[in-house]
Design a protein around this motif. Structure first.
Motif, short mmCIF file in Angstrom:
data_model
loop_
_atom_site.label_atom_id
_atom_site.label_comp_id
_atom_site.label_asym_id
_atom_site.label_seq_id
_atom_site.Cartn_x
_atom_site.Cartn_y
_atom_site.Cartn_z
N LYS A 226 59.09 56.28 16.69
CA LYS A 226 59.42 57.26 15.65
C LYS A 226 60.45 58.27 16.17
O LYS A 226 61.44 58.57 15.49
CB LYS A 226 58.16 57.99 15.17
CG LYS A 226 57.30 57.15 14.26
CD LYS A 226 56.05 57.90 13.78
CE LYS A 226 56.36 58.77 12.57
NZ LYS A 226 55.09 59.33 12.01
N ALA A 230 64.19 58.64 14.70
CA ALA A 230 64.50 59.93 14.06
C ALA A 230 65.78 60.50 14.67
O ALA A 230 66.66 60.99 13.96
CB ALA A 230 63.33 60.90 14.24
N LYS A 242 66.16 63.23 7.54
CA LYS A 242 64.75 62.98 7.84
C LYS A 242 64.48 61.48 7.75
O LYS A 242 65.20 60.77 7.03
CB LYS A 242 63.86 63.69 6.82
CG LYS A 242 64.08 65.19 6.73
CD LYS A 242 62.99 65.92 7.50
CE LYS A 242 63.19 67.42 7.47
NZ LYS A 242 64.53 67.88 7.89
#
Ligand code: DAH
Length: 339
Positions: A226, A230, A242
Motif C-alpha cells: 500500500k 500510494a 489518493k
C-alpha cells in the motif's frame, strides 16, 4: 595587296561581331591569325613583294593584325564579363529566405510514460529487468498458479505459437523468471510488450505494454504494498492523489486488489475523465501467492512479497488525456509532436 588586307580585316571584324561563344571566337582567331590563317598566308607572300614596297606592306599587315586582335580581345572581355555576371546571378544566395526546418523526432507518449514510471521505481531502489515476448505456457500460466483447464486461462485469450509456446499475455512471467534465479531479496520492475487476440479499438489493442512489479524479502506485508503504490500514485499524478484498494482476484496473488487513484482531472469530484465516480482504476496487485513462491523455489515460510501489474498505455492515455488508443500505434508525427 592593301585591298586584300582590308577585305580580310573586314571579313574578320564582321565574323567577330556576330560571335556568340568563346569557342567560336577562338575558331575565328585561328582562321585568321593562326599558322594557316588567312592573314598569315598573306604575310608568307611578302617574299614576292618588291623590296621598296615591303615597309608599307608590312605596316598594313601589322595594322590589319592589330585591328583584328583588338576586336577579338574586346569581344572576349565583354563575353567573359557577361558570363561572370550570369554565373553570379545564378548562384545568388538569398539570405532573407526562411531556414530549412530540420524535422526532429519526438519521444512517443508510451516512452515518456515508461521513463516516468521507471524513474519513480528506480528512485525507490528497484531494478529494471526484461523477459521474452515469446514465452512458454509454463511461465505465462502454470508457474503463476494458472494450471491447464483452469477457468482463469479463458480470461486471457492467447496467441499460441506451438503447443506450449505462446506470445505472453502479461508481463507476470518475468516474476517467475526472476524468482527462479534465486537471488534474494528482489525488488524489480519488468516493462514490456504483451499480446492478446483482440480487435484494434479505441480502448483495446492486440498488442500493448505492461509494467510488472515484484518485491520479495523477509517480512514484506500488504502495508508495504500500500505504501509503495500510494507513493507511486503521488509521484505519477501529483501530491494530492489518493489511492483506494478494492478486493479483487488474481490467481498469482492472495489477497489481491485493484487500485484506483483519485481523478487527477477533477480531484475526485467526478467528471468526464473518471465517468463521474471521482476514481480511476490504474492497476492490479496483491501479495504473491505462496504456491507461486514455492514453484519458483522460494520458501513461503521464510519469504513473502507483493506484485503489481500496470498497463502502460492506460497511464499514457490518462496522463496525456488521449481518448483513442489507436493514436498511440499510428505514429502520425502531427500527433507525436504534441508531447
Ligand atoms: N498480469 C495481470 C494482468 O495482465 C496484472 C497483474 C495483476 C499483475 C496483479 C500482477 C498482479 O503482478 O499482482 O491483468
Amino acid at each position: 595587296m592593301k585591298e586584300k588586307l582590308q577585305q580580310i580585316t573586314q571579313k574578320a571584324l564582321a565574323q567577330i561581331s556576330e560571335v556568340e561563344s568563346l569557342d567560336r571566337l577562338n575558331e575565328i582567331r585561328v582562321a585568321f591569325l593562326g599558322k594557316k590563317g588567312e592573314l598569315t598566308e598573306v604575310m608568307k607572300g611578302m617574299r614576292d613583294v618588291p623590296a621598296e614596297e615591303r615597309p608599307s606592306v608590312g605596316q598594313w599587315v601589322n595594322e590589319a593584325r592589330s585591328s583584328i586582335e583588338a576586336a577579338l580581345e574586346k569581344v572576349k572581355e565583354n563575353m567573359t564579363a557577361k558570363l561572370r555576371e550570369a554565373k553570379l546571378l545564378s548562384e545568388v544566395i538569398d539570405v532573407t529566405l526562411p531556414a530549412k526546418k530540420n524535422n526532429v523526432g519526438h519521444r512517443h507518449p508510451n516512452t515518456i510514460a515508461l521513463e516516468e514510471v521507471e524513474r519513480i521505481f528506480v528512485g525507490m531502489g528497484y531494478e529494471v529487468v526484461e523477459g521474452p515476448e515469446v514465452e512458454y505456457d509454463y511461465y505465462n500460466f502454470e508457474a503463476l498458479n494458472i494450471p491447464a483447464n483452469h477457468p482463469a486461462k479463458d480470461e486471457q485469450d492467447t496467441f499460441y505459437i506451438g503447443n506450449d509456446i505462446l506470445l505472453r499475455t502479461q508481463t507476470s512471467p518475468v516474476q517467475v523468471r526472476t524468482m527462479e534465479k534465486g537471488k534474494l531479496p528482489i525488488r524489480m520492475i519488468a516493462p514490456g510488450r504483451v499480446y492478446r487476440p483482440a480487435e484494434l479499438h479505441a480502448k483495446h489493442s492486440p498488442s500493448f505494454h505492461q509494467i510488472e512489479g515484484l518485491v520479495i524479502d523477509k517480512n514484506i506485508t500488504f502495508a508495504d504494498l500500500k505504501g509503495t503504490l500510494a507513493q507511486f500514485a503521488v509521484e505519477l499524478f501529483g501530491p494530492d492523489t489518493k489511492v483506494k484498494f478494492r478486493p479483487h482476484h488474481f490467481p498469482f496473488t492472495e489477497p489481491s486488489a485493484e487500485v484506483d487513484v483519485t481523478c487527477f482531472k477533477c480531484g475526485g469530484k467526478g467528471c468526464r475523465m473518471c465517468k463521474g465516480s471521482g476514481w480511476i482504476e490504474i492497476l492490479g496487485c496483491g501479495m504473491v501467492h505462496p504456491r507461486v513462491l514455492e514453484m519458483s523455489g522460494i520458501n513461503p515460510d521464510e519469504y513473502t512479497g507483493f506484485a503489481f501489474g500496470v498497463g502502460l498505455e492506460r497511464i499514457a492515455l490518462l496522463k496525456y488525456e488521449i481518448d483513442d488508443m489507436r493514436l498511440l500505434y499510428e505514429n502520425d508525427t502531427r500527433f507525436l509532436k504534441q508531447f
